[in-house]
Design a protein around this motif. Structure first.
Motif, mmCIF file in Angstrom:
data_model
loop_
_atom_site.group_PDB
_atom_site.id
_atom_site.type_symbol
_atom_site.label_atom_id
_atom_site.label_comp_id
_atom_site.label_asym_id
_atom_site.label_seq_id
_atom_site.Cartn_x
_atom_site.Cartn_y
_atom_site.Cartn_z
ATOM 1 N N ILE A 17 46.177 16.673 25.603
ATOM 2 C CA ILE A 17 44.794 17.091 25.393
ATOM 3 C C ILE A 17 44.448 18.168 26.418
ATOM 4 O O ILE A 17 44.680 18.003 27.621
ATOM 5 C CB ILE A 17 43.850 15.890 25.490
ATOM 6 C CG1 ILE A 17 44.093 14.974 24.287
ATOM 7 C CG2 ILE A 17 42.394 16.333 25.545
ATOM 8 C CD1 ILE A 17 43.285 13.714 24.278
ATOM 9 N N SER A 18 43.917 19.268 25.929
ATOM 10 C CA SER A 18 43.606 20.416 26.784
ATOM 11 C C SER A 18 42.237 20.241 27.427
ATOM 12 O O SER A 18 41.269 19.834 26.770
ATOM 13 C CB SER A 18 43.626 21.699 25.951
ATOM 14 O OG SER A 18 43.239 22.805 26.728
ATOM 15 N N LEU A 19 42.161 20.555 28.721
ATOM 16 C CA LEU A 19 40.930 20.414 29.494
ATOM 17 C C LEU A 19 40.537 21.761 30.086
ATOM 18 O O LEU A 19 41.399 22.513 30.557
ATOM 19 C CB LEU A 19 41.131 19.395 30.619
ATOM 20 C CG LEU A 19 41.517 17.988 30.164
ATOM 21 C CD1 LEU A 19 42.275 17.270 31.255
ATOM 22 C CD2 LEU A 19 40.278 17.207 29.768
ATOM 23 N N HIS A 26 30.903 28.114 36.159
ATOM 24 C CA HIS A 26 31.667 29.086 36.946
ATOM 25 C C HIS A 26 31.850 28.591 38.380
ATOM 26 O O HIS A 26 30.881 28.148 39.014
ATOM 27 C CB HIS A 26 30.934 30.440 36.993
ATOM 28 C CG HIS A 26 30.552 30.957 35.646
ATOM 29 N ND1 HIS A 26 31.440 31.585 34.801
ATOM 30 C CD2 HIS A 26 29.350 30.919 34.993
ATOM 31 C CE1 HIS A 26 30.807 31.921 33.680
ATOM 32 N NE2 HIS A 26 29.546 31.536 33.775
ATOM 33 N N PRO A 27 33.080 28.678 38.918
ATOM 34 C CA PRO A 27 33.282 28.428 40.356
ATOM 35 C C PRO A 27 32.636 29.541 41.178
ATOM 36 O O PRO A 27 32.724 30.725 40.816
ATOM 37 C CB PRO A 27 34.803 28.434 40.518
ATOM 38 C CG PRO A 27 35.355 28.299 39.132
ATOM 39 C CD PRO A 27 34.347 28.932 38.227
ATOM 40 N N LEU A 28 31.976 29.183 42.276
ATOM 41 C CA LEU A 28 31.317 30.164 43.134
ATOM 42 C C LEU A 28 31.586 29.823 44.593
ATOM 43 O O LEU A 28 31.878 28.679 44.942
ATOM 44 C CB LEU A 28 29.802 30.169 42.898
ATOM 45 C CG LEU A 28 29.278 30.636 41.533
ATOM 46 C CD1 LEU A 28 27.771 30.424 41.495
ATOM 47 C CD2 LEU A 28 29.624 32.094 41.304
ATOM 48 N N ALA A 51 38.246 18.741 44.713
ATOM 49 C CA ALA A 51 37.523 19.135 43.506
ATOM 50 C C ALA A 51 37.653 20.629 43.254
ATOM 51 O O ALA A 51 37.771 21.083 42.107
ATOM 52 C CB ALA A 51 36.053 18.738 43.621
ATOM 53 N N ALA A 52 37.655 21.431 44.337
ATOM 54 C CA ALA A 52 37.794 22.883 44.178
ATOM 55 C C ALA A 52 39.165 23.235 43.599
ATOM 56 O O ALA A 52 39.276 24.150 42.768
ATOM 57 C CB ALA A 52 37.584 23.567 45.521
ATOM 58 N N LEU A 58 41.107 24.220 36.070
ATOM 59 C CA LEU A 58 40.370 24.031 34.818
ATOM 60 C C LEU A 58 39.706 25.319 34.345
ATOM 61 O O LEU A 58 39.346 25.446 33.174
ATOM 62 C CB LEU A 58 39.313 22.934 35.003
ATOM 63 C CG LEU A 58 39.867 21.519 35.148
ATOM 64 C CD1 LEU A 58 38.794 20.568 35.647
ATOM 65 C CD2 LEU A 58 40.434 21.022 33.818
ATOM 66 N N ARG A 59 39.569 26.276 35.244
ATOM 67 C CA ARG A 59 38.951 27.548 34.852
ATOM 68 C C ARG A 59 39.769 28.224 33.747
ATOM 69 O O ARG A 59 39.207 28.796 32.804
ATOM 70 C CB ARG A 59 38.838 28.458 36.070
ATOM 71 C CG ARG A 59 38.093 29.749 35.808
ATOM 72 C CD ARG A 59 37.922 30.547 37.084
ATOM 73 N NE ARG A 59 37.035 31.667 36.902
ATOM 74 C CZ ARG A 59 36.666 32.493 37.890
ATOM 75 N NH1 ARG A 59 37.112 32.285 39.124
ATOM 76 N NH2 ARG A 59 35.849 33.500 37.653
ATOM 77 N N GLU A 60 41.081 28.158 33.867
ATOM 78 C CA GLU A 60 41.964 28.752 32.864
ATOM 79 C C GLU A 60 42.442 27.745 31.827
ATOM 80 O O GLU A 60 43.079 28.107 30.852
ATOM 81 C CB GLU A 60 43.172 29.392 33.557
ATOM 82 C CG GLU A 60 42.814 30.470 34.560
ATOM 83 C CD GLU A 60 42.040 31.604 33.919
ATOM 84 O OE1 GLU A 60 42.325 31.936 32.740
ATOM 85 O OE2 GLU A 60 41.133 32.146 34.587
ATOM 86 N N GLY A 61 42.175 26.475 32.052
ATOM 87 C CA GLY A 61 42.633 25.428 31.143
ATOM 88 C C GLY A 61 43.830 24.707 31.721
ATOM 89 O O GLY A 61 44.709 25.322 32.330
ATOM 90 N N SER A 62 43.874 23.385 31.546
ATOM 91 C CA SER A 62 44.958 22.596 32.106
ATOM 92 C C SER A 62 45.088 21.300 31.320
ATOM 93 O O SER A 62 44.400 21.080 30.325
ATOM 94 C CB SER A 62 44.690 22.315 33.591
ATOM 95 O OG SER A 62 45.808 21.717 34.201
#
Length: 383
Positions: A17-19, A26-28, A51-52, A58-62
């Motif tokens: 399952i893709s997350l 957005h990460p900041l 968490a970072a 997860l920004r690109e998918g995992s």
């Protein structure tokens, strides 16, 4: 078992399952510290180092396995890595920060349960036998053959988590024990959205001599516990949580299986001998519940409301029924009513006014369950 309600096949959840971070998340960096900004929620979430790291992946998918492996490389042992990933994914999913993508519900391998409740036609697709046995009995009394359900709910178990999507959208990430309350919540959302021209009331509903007894009250007032006890004491169960008020002033319950919180389990043992053996489910607010599964649906009829009772449970209090005027009753009902439009119309207000003017309205202050049963039985026997 009703013919046409269920379809069986071997389970097949083979693809990871893709997350991914939800759209608009957005990460900041804020003052050199990692954070997540949610545009939809208009919220900023501060992140620690762990968490970072996960947020960056997860920004690109995992996938779950990749996230856990990254924590293992960062010094976590296997069990701690899995547990940390599970906890964060569930938390971020509840905050609409993370989305999951799963296989479509019509893929081979789904177990299908079709139900009808309060005008909503839904199909629930289970990934396997264990999941089906855990959840489906709670909705089995609502089974109904449906060719084109308006709502399709897909459920998959993977990596110790449960993934639930509705109508092909992104999946939410929850714990396995949370699946049944979560599915009920999705169905309730559809019922409330479809409520007009009816008004949804946050009240339990029992039938007595062709009239409705509506029970309201704040969380912890014992609404569901008292409803179940009354249904074993001469009243007919209709609903433990939601009632619909029609334009003509009559009411109808939304007949989900009653969900008993842990505080009511011991109180109901003599009414429901098997309550201790029932599976425990967890709501998203971490409240444990057990569902009293129904063998058949309650009668779905519109009734005149004979009594509206607002519950107030006070430790050590002697049972007391206090008659209240229509204005006080209306205020209490409006606190617990839902309008799909987000604001009550004048027509809806007139319908609510007609309801409280026709019914006998009371506050019930009580502590003891048996005393409350007796007070309400006497009240309803008077008419």
């Amino acid at each position: 078992m009703e013919a046409g309600s269920f379809q069986f096949a071997a389970a097949d959840v083979s693809e990871p399952i893709s997350l991914k971070l939800s759209e608009g998340v957005h990460p900041l960096l804020v003052g050199g510290r990692q954070a997540l900004f949610s545009a939809r929620g208009e919220k900023l979430y501060e992140l620690n180092g762990t968490a970072a790291l996960l947020a960056s992946m997860l920004r690109e998918g995992s996938t779950f396995a990749a996230l856990a492996a990254a924590l293992a490389r960062d010094g976590f042992d296997g069990e701690a890595a899995n547990g940390t990933v599970m906890e964060l994914l569930c938390q971020w999913s509840a905050q609409n920060v993370v989305d999951a993508t799963m296989s479509p519900s019509d893929a081979p391998g789904s177990w299908k349960q079709c139900i009808h409740v309060a005008g909503v036609d839904a199909a629930i697709h289970y990934a396997g036998a264990e999941q089906y046995m855990r959840i489906s009995p709670i909705f089995s009394h609502l089974a109904h053959p449906i060719s084109k359900p308006a709502t399709c709910i897909d459920i998959a178990d993977a990596d110790g988590l449960t993934f639930v999507s509705c109508n092909g959208g992104s999946a939410s990430v929850i714990g396995a024990s949370q699946a049944a309350p979560f599915i009920k919540g999705l169905l309730v959302e559809d019922i409330l959205a479809a409520a007009p021209p009816n008004i949804a009331l946050h009240t339990a509903c029992l039938a007595h001599r062709d009239r409705a007894l509506l029970l309201g009250g704040p969380p912890g007032a014992g609404k569901t516990t008292l409803t179940v006890a009354l249904s074993r004491s001469g009243f007919d169960y209709v609903s433990d949580d939601i009632s619909l008020l029609g334009r003509d002033g009559r009411v109808q319950g939304v007949p989900f299986a009653p969900a008993i919180k842990d505080g009511g389990w011991a109180l109901l043992r003599r009414f429901c001998a098997d309550i201790a053996a029932l599976p425990t489910h967890m709501r998203l607010d971490d409240v444990a519940v057990r569902y009293l599964c129904l063998t058949q649906p309650p009668p779905i009829v519109w009734m005149n409301a004979g009594w509206i009772v607002h519950l107030r449970r006070v430790a050590g209090a002697r049972p007391e029924l206090r008659k209240i005027d229509p204005v006080a009753a209306l205020v209490r009902l409006m606190d617990e009513a839902h309008s799909a439009a987000g604001a009550a119309t004048l027509e809806e207000m007139r319908t609510l006014i007609a309801l409280v003017e026709r019914a006998r309205c009371f506050d019930l202050i009580y502590s003891d369950l048996d005393a409350a049963i007796e007070a309400l039985s006497v009240l309803c026997a008077e008419d």
